[in-house]
Each structure stands twice: as C-alpha cells, then as structure tokens.
Design a protein around this motif. Structure first.
Motif, PDB file in Angstrom:
ATOM      1  N   LYS A 144      48.911 -51.766  24.301  1.00 31.02           N
ATOM      2  CA  LYS A 144      47.599 -51.094  24.294  1.00 31.02           C
ATOM      3  C   LYS A 144      46.989 -51.089  25.691  1.00 31.02           C
ATOM      4  O   LYS A 144      46.359 -50.110  26.103  1.00 31.02           O
ATOM      5  CB  LYS A 144      46.660 -51.787  23.305  1.00 31.02           C
ATOM      6  CG  LYS A 144      47.002 -51.538  21.846  1.00 31.02           C
ATOM      7  CD  LYS A 144      46.056 -52.300  20.924  1.00 31.02           C
ATOM      8  CE  LYS A 144      46.445 -52.104  19.456  1.00 31.02           C
ATOM      9  NZ  LYS A 144      45.574 -52.898  18.543  1.00 31.02           N
ATOM     10  N   VAL A 145      47.161 -52.197  26.406  1.00 31.06           N
ATOM     11  CA  VAL A 145      46.648 -52.272  27.779  1.00 31.06           C
ATOM     12  C   VAL A 145      47.400 -51.289  28.670  1.00 31.06           C
ATOM     13  O   VAL A 145      46.789 -50.552  29.456  1.00 31.06           O
ATOM     14  CB  VAL A 145      46.778 -53.709  28.339  1.00 31.06           C
ATOM     15  CG1 VAL A 145      46.389 -53.745  29.811  1.00 31.06           C
ATOM     16  CG2 VAL A 145      45.923 -54.674  27.539  1.00 31.06           C
ATOM     17  N   LEU A 146      48.709 -51.246  28.535  1.00 31.47           N
ATOM     18  CA  LEU A 146      49.522 -50.358  29.364  1.00 31.47           C
ATOM     19  C   LEU A 146      49.210 -48.884  29.101  1.00 31.47           C
ATOM     20  O   LEU A 146      49.218 -48.065  30.027  1.00 31.47           O
ATOM     21  CB  LEU A 146      51.009 -50.621  29.124  1.00 31.47           C
ATOM     22  CG  LEU A 146      51.535 -51.998  29.538  1.00 31.47           C
ATOM     23  CD1 LEU A 146      53.005 -52.149  29.157  1.00 31.47           C
ATOM     24  CD2 LEU A 146      51.361 -52.222  31.036  1.00 31.47           C
ATOM     25  N   GLU A 147      48.922 -48.562  27.843  1.00 30.97           N
ATOM     26  CA  GLU A 147      48.636 -47.170  27.482  1.00 30.97           C
ATOM     27  C   GLU A 147      47.366 -46.642  28.139  1.00 30.97           C
ATOM     28  O   GLU A 147      47.188 -45.428  28.300  1.00 30.97           O
ATOM     29  CB  GLU A 147      48.528 -47.040  25.958  1.00 30.97           C
ATOM     30  CG  GLU A 147      49.872 -47.145  25.251  1.00 30.97           C
ATOM     31  CD  GLU A 147      49.735 -47.332  23.739  1.00 30.97           C
ATOM     32  OE1 GLU A 147      48.579 -47.336  23.256  1.00 30.97           O
ATOM     33  OE2 GLU A 147      50.767 -47.463  23.060  1.00 30.97           O
ATOM     34  N   LYS A 148      46.491 -47.541  28.555  1.00 28.69           N
ATOM     35  CA  LYS A 148      45.226 -47.140  29.179  1.00 28.69           C
ATOM     36  C   LYS A 148      45.359 -46.897  30.680  1.00 28.69           C
ATOM     37  O   LYS A 148      44.434 -46.400  31.322  1.00 28.69           O
ATOM     38  CB  LYS A 148      44.165 -48.215  28.929  1.00 28.69           C
ATOM     39  CG  LYS A 148      43.774 -48.368  27.467  1.00 28.69           C
ATOM     40  CD  LYS A 148      42.773 -49.498  27.289  1.00 28.69           C
ATOM     41  CE  LYS A 148      42.420 -49.680  25.813  1.00 28.69           C
ATOM     42  NZ  LYS A 148      41.476 -50.816  25.601  1.00 28.69           N
ATOM     43  N   ILE A 149      46.508 -47.250  31.244  1.00 28.31           N
ATOM     44  CA  ILE A 149      46.702 -47.075  32.689  1.00 28.31           C
ATOM     45  C   ILE A 149      46.966 -45.606  32.996  1.00 28.31           C
ATOM     46  O   ILE A 149      47.868 -44.983  32.442  1.00 28.31           O
ATOM     47  CB  ILE A 149      47.882 -47.939  33.193  1.00 28.31           C
ATOM     48  CG1 ILE A 149      47.557 -49.424  33.009  1.00 28.31           C
ATOM     49  CG2 ILE A 149      48.189 -47.631  34.654  1.00 28.31           C
ATOM     50  CD1 ILE A 149      48.715 -50.347  33.326  1.00 28.31           C
ATOM     51  N   SER A 150      46.163 -45.064  33.893  1.00 29.83           N
ATOM     52  CA  SER A 150      46.318 -43.668  34.290  1.00 29.83           C
ATOM     53  C   SER A 150      46.066 -43.555  35.788  1.00 29.83           C
ATOM     54  O   SER A 150      44.939 -43.681  36.248  1.00 29.83           O
ATOM     55  CB  SER A 150      45.334 -42.778  33.515  1.00 29.83           C
ATOM     56  OG  SER A 150      45.448 -41.439  33.936  1.00 29.83           O
ATOM     57  N   HIS A 151      47.136 -43.379  36.534  1.00 27.55           N
ATOM     58  CA  HIS A 151      47.026 -43.274  37.986  1.00 27.55           C
ATOM     59  C   HIS A 151      48.165 -42.406  38.490  1.00 27.55           C
ATOM     60  O   HIS A 151      49.282 -42.460  37.974  1.00 27.55           O
ATOM     61  CB  HIS A 151      47.076 -44.667  38.619  1.00 27.55           C
ATOM     62  CG  HIS A 151      46.565 -44.701  40.025  1.00 27.55           C
ATOM     63  ND1 HIS A 151      47.333 -44.314  41.092  1.00 27.55           N
ATOM     64  CD2 HIS A 151      45.354 -45.054  40.533  1.00 27.55           C
ATOM     65  CE1 HIS A 151      46.622 -44.439  42.209  1.00 27.55           C
ATOM     66  NE2 HIS A 151      45.429 -44.875  41.901  1.00 27.55           N
ATOM     67  N   ASP A 152      47.884 -41.609  39.519  1.00 21.83           N
ATOM     68  CA  ASP A 152      48.849 -40.621  39.994  1.00 21.83           C
ATOM     69  C   ASP A 152      50.208 -41.205  40.351  1.00 21.83           C
ATOM     70  O   ASP A 152      51.239 -40.584  40.071  1.00 21.83           O
ATOM     71  CB  ASP A 152      48.285 -39.886  41.225  1.00 21.83           C
ATOM     72  CG  ASP A 152      47.142 -38.956  40.846  1.00 21.83           C
ATOM     73  OD1 ASP A 152      47.011 -38.659  39.641  1.00 21.83           O
ATOM     74  OD2 ASP A 152      46.394 -38.540  41.752  1.00 21.83           O
ATOM     75  N   ASN A 153      50.223 -42.362  41.027  1.00 23.14           N
ATOM     76  CA  ASN A 153      51.529 -42.873  41.480  1.00 23.14           C
ATOM     77  C   ASN A 153      52.004 -44.079  40.685  1.00 23.14           C
ATOM     78  O   ASN A 153      52.831 -44.856  41.155  1.00 23.14           O
ATOM     79  CB  ASN A 153      51.494 -43.198  42.981  1.00 23.14           C
ATOM     80  CG  ASN A 153      50.588 -44.369  43.305  1.00 23.14           C
ATOM     81  OD1 ASN A 153      49.683 -44.684  42.547  1.00 23.14           O
ATOM     82  ND2 ASN A 153      50.834 -45.026  44.428  1.00 23.14           N
ATOM     83  N   VAL A 154      51.485 -44.226  39.448  1.00 27.22           N
ATOM     84  CA  VAL A 154      51.918 -45.310  38.562  1.00 27.22           C
ATOM     85  C   VAL A 154      52.708 -44.728  37.400  1.00 27.22           C
ATOM     86  O   VAL A 154      52.216 -43.845  36.690  1.00 27.22           O
ATOM     87  CB  VAL A 154      50.727 -46.128  38.019  1.00 27.22           C
ATOM     88  CG1 VAL A 154      51.227 -47.221  37.070  1.00 27.22           C
ATOM     89  CG2 VAL A 154      49.932 -46.744  39.167  1.00 27.22           C
ATOM     90  N   SER A 155      53.939 -45.197  37.219  1.00 33.82           N
ATOM     91  CA  SER A 155      54.757 -44.796  36.075  1.00 33.82           C
ATOM     92  C   SER A 155      55.030 -46.015  35.207  1.00 33.82           C
ATOM     93  O   SER A 155      55.183 -47.128  35.717  1.00 33.82           O
ATOM     94  CB  SER A 155      56.090 -44.209  36.533  1.00 33.82           C
ATOM     95  OG  SER A 155      55.892 -43.014  37.248  1.00 33.82           O
ATOM     96  N   ILE A 156      55.101 -45.808  33.919  1.00 36.82           N
ATOM     97  CA  ILE A 156      55.424 -46.877  32.977  1.00 36.82           C
ATOM     98  C   ILE A 156      56.664 -46.479  32.206  1.00 36.82           C
ATOM     99  O   ILE A 156      56.727 -45.386  31.624  1.00 36.82           O
ATOM    100  CB  ILE A 156      54.262 -47.150  32.010  1.00 36.82           C
ATOM    101  CG1 ILE A 156      52.990 -47.495  32.789  1.00 36.82           C
ATOM    102  CG2 ILE A 156      54.617 -48.303  31.062  1.00 36.82           C
ATOM    103  CD1 ILE A 156      51.742 -47.621  31.938  1.00 36.82           C
ATOM    104  N   ILE A 157      57.669 -47.349  32.239  1.00 40.93           N
ATOM    105  CA  ILE A 157      58.861 -47.101  31.438  1.00 40.93           C
ATOM    106  C   ILE A 157      58.975 -48.216  30.401  1.00 40.93           C
ATOM    107  O   ILE A 157      58.560 -49.347  30.636  1.00 40.93           O
ATOM    108  CB  ILE A 157      60.130 -47.002  32.303  1.00 40.93           C
ATOM    109  CG1 ILE A 157      60.385 -48.285  33.094  1.00 40.93           C
ATOM    110  CG2 ILE A 157      60.038 -45.821  33.251  1.00 40.93           C
ATOM    111  CD1 ILE A 157      61.674 -48.246  33.902  1.00 40.93           C
TER     112      ILE A 157
END
Length: 281
Positions: A50-63
């Motif tokens: 849930k915490v990771l899903e809230k991250i929104s930044h141009d140069n941040v990717s989540i795999i």
C-alpha cells in the motif's frame, strides 16, 4: 534536475513499509540526483504494498517479484539499469544528501576504484549512537578475513557484469562481502569516504544479526571454498591474520576474567555450582 549523473539507485524492499519513504527521500534529496531509482518489492506484505502504490515520481520505478531474496532483487534491478554506476540502498536505511555527489567525484577520476562507500552512523531505537563505524575499504587483502566495506555503496555496473552479479545462492547473508571479494580480486579497489554519510538502522530481527548468530561459519566456509585460489595465493597473510585475531581474542578473554564484575559473578555462582555437584553425587 540533473539527468546526467549516470547513477541508478537500487532499493530492495521486503516488509519495510515503515521506512521505505525515508530511504527514498534521502535519494530524492541528494545534491546530485540519480538518473533512475528502482525499488524492488520482494514479495512484501499488504501494508508495505500500500505504501509503495502511493509512490509517484518521474524517475522512480517499482518492480514486483515473489519473495526470492535480496540478491535476486538487486540483480533484477541492476540488469534493467542503463547507467554506468549503481548505488545500493536497503529500504530501512538512508543517506546524507551529499553522498552521490562525493562518490561520483571519486569514480569519475580513478578507474581503479570499483566501489565507493563511507563511514556509517548507527540508528538504534530511533537514536543515533555516538560511535561511528569506520570500514577501511582498500584492496583484496583488506577483505580476505573480514568485510571492510558496506553493502550500500556505489559501484561500476561493468564490475557487476564481470562477476555475474550477486551470488543468488547466498540467501542467508554476507552476499555483499562475497561480491566485493569477487570484484576486488580483479585488481580493483574500494574507496571509503571518511565521513558518516550513511545511516544504518539496527532492528531486533535484522538479517545481518540473524546471519551472524546462525550462519556465520557456513557463510564464511562458502566464501572460502568459492574463492579458495585467492586464500591459497595469500595463505601467509591469511594465516598470520588469523593468529593475530586469535591472540587479541585470548587477551580480551583474560581481561574479562580478571575484571571485578567477572569475579563477583563467580562468587555469586559458586554456591549454586556447589549444590549442583552435591545433587549429582
């Protein structure tokens, strides 16, 4: 934002929802920005997701991956990186704002340096301890007996490629030590910035403590056998260092035995031991 730092930051995350934002912000707030930040969710719980899903930044990717361990997580992310430099950061730790800038200066000016770390502040029970951890870095001989680096260091991607990445068999720890050995024996060095620019969080259930308590011998044996030719090449140095460490251990052991607290403890326990022996008879 500087889009030419040539750095990708890799942050494996396993159930670290409480700390991941602090780790991420420490990278976003660097004086020189990373080109890319890759967070690898290694099969975390729902709260962390849930915490990771809230991250929104141009140069941040989540795999996302099933839980396969930190080595697999790092290798997967580094394989995707398109920069020459990689910076590791565990999700429960963080950097001071100038680390990337100062590490880049070293790597850009000395081809023999494979990796750059720094001195370490210890965060325990939400308090920074006064003592600073000061790894020495150096050449391969500095790493034969112990890990003189830190896992959260910046290194050249080409070095990661040379040694085929992190050893994914090392699921119980010490993988960073083995990684540095594999790289440094190729005639490279590790530079340590003599500033406490990295903050390491001590947790009661940390993987490092678990490795030390339960798997220390097995992990050291694995490293020794994997790099046996290295230990044979430096046998005299290795043997003498073991003898020196043993002498220090024995001297400290004798010092403890001579201490007042130790003698008082023996006096308190002696009646108990006496009655135990009587009961056995």
């Amino acid at each position: 934002m500087n889009l030419n730092s040539n750095v990708t930051v890799v942050i494996p995350c396993y159930n670290d929802g409480l700390y991941i934002m602090e780790a991420l912000h420490s990278i976003l707030n660097q004086t020189i920005k990373a080109d890319k930040i890759i967070i690898v969710d290694d099969g975390s719980d729902e709260e962390t997701k849930k915490v990771l899903e809230k991250i929104s930044h141009d140069n941040v990717s989540i795999i996302y991956q099933e839980n396969q361990g930190v080595c697999k997580a790092r290798n997967n992310a580094i394989n995707l990186a398109q920069t020459d430099y990689i910076l590791n950061l565990d999700a429960d730790d963080y950097f001071e704002p100038t680390f990337i800038e100062k590490a880049l200066e070293v790597l850009n000016n000395n081809d023999r340096i494979a990796a750059v770390g720094c001195w370490v502040k210890i965060l325990k029970n939400k308090t920074l301890e006064k003592e600073i951890k000061k790894p020495s870095g150096g050449t391969i001989t500095n790493f034969i007996l112990m890990n003189n680096g830190i896992a959260s260091s910046m290194f050249r991607k080409k070095c990661w490629e040379m040694v085929s990445g992190y050893d994914e068999e090392m699921t119980n720890g010490y993988e960073d030590w083995e990684f540095w050995i594999a790289i440094l024996k190729q005639n490279f060095e590790m530079k340590i910035l003599e500033e406490p620019l990295f903050i390491y969080r001590v947790k009661s259930n940390s993987r490092d403590q678990h490795a030390l308590k339960r798997y220390d011998f097995d992990l050291r044996k694995y490293i020794f056998l994997k790099h046996k030719e290295l230990y044979q090449e430096h046998f005299d140095f290795f043997a003498l260092e073991l003898l020196r460490k043993n002498s220090i251990f024995r001297a400290n052991e004798n010092k403890i035995k001579r201490s007042i607290d130790f003698r008082i403890g023996n006096l308190i326990l002696s009646p108990i031991r006496f009655f135990k022996q009587k009961r056995k008879k």
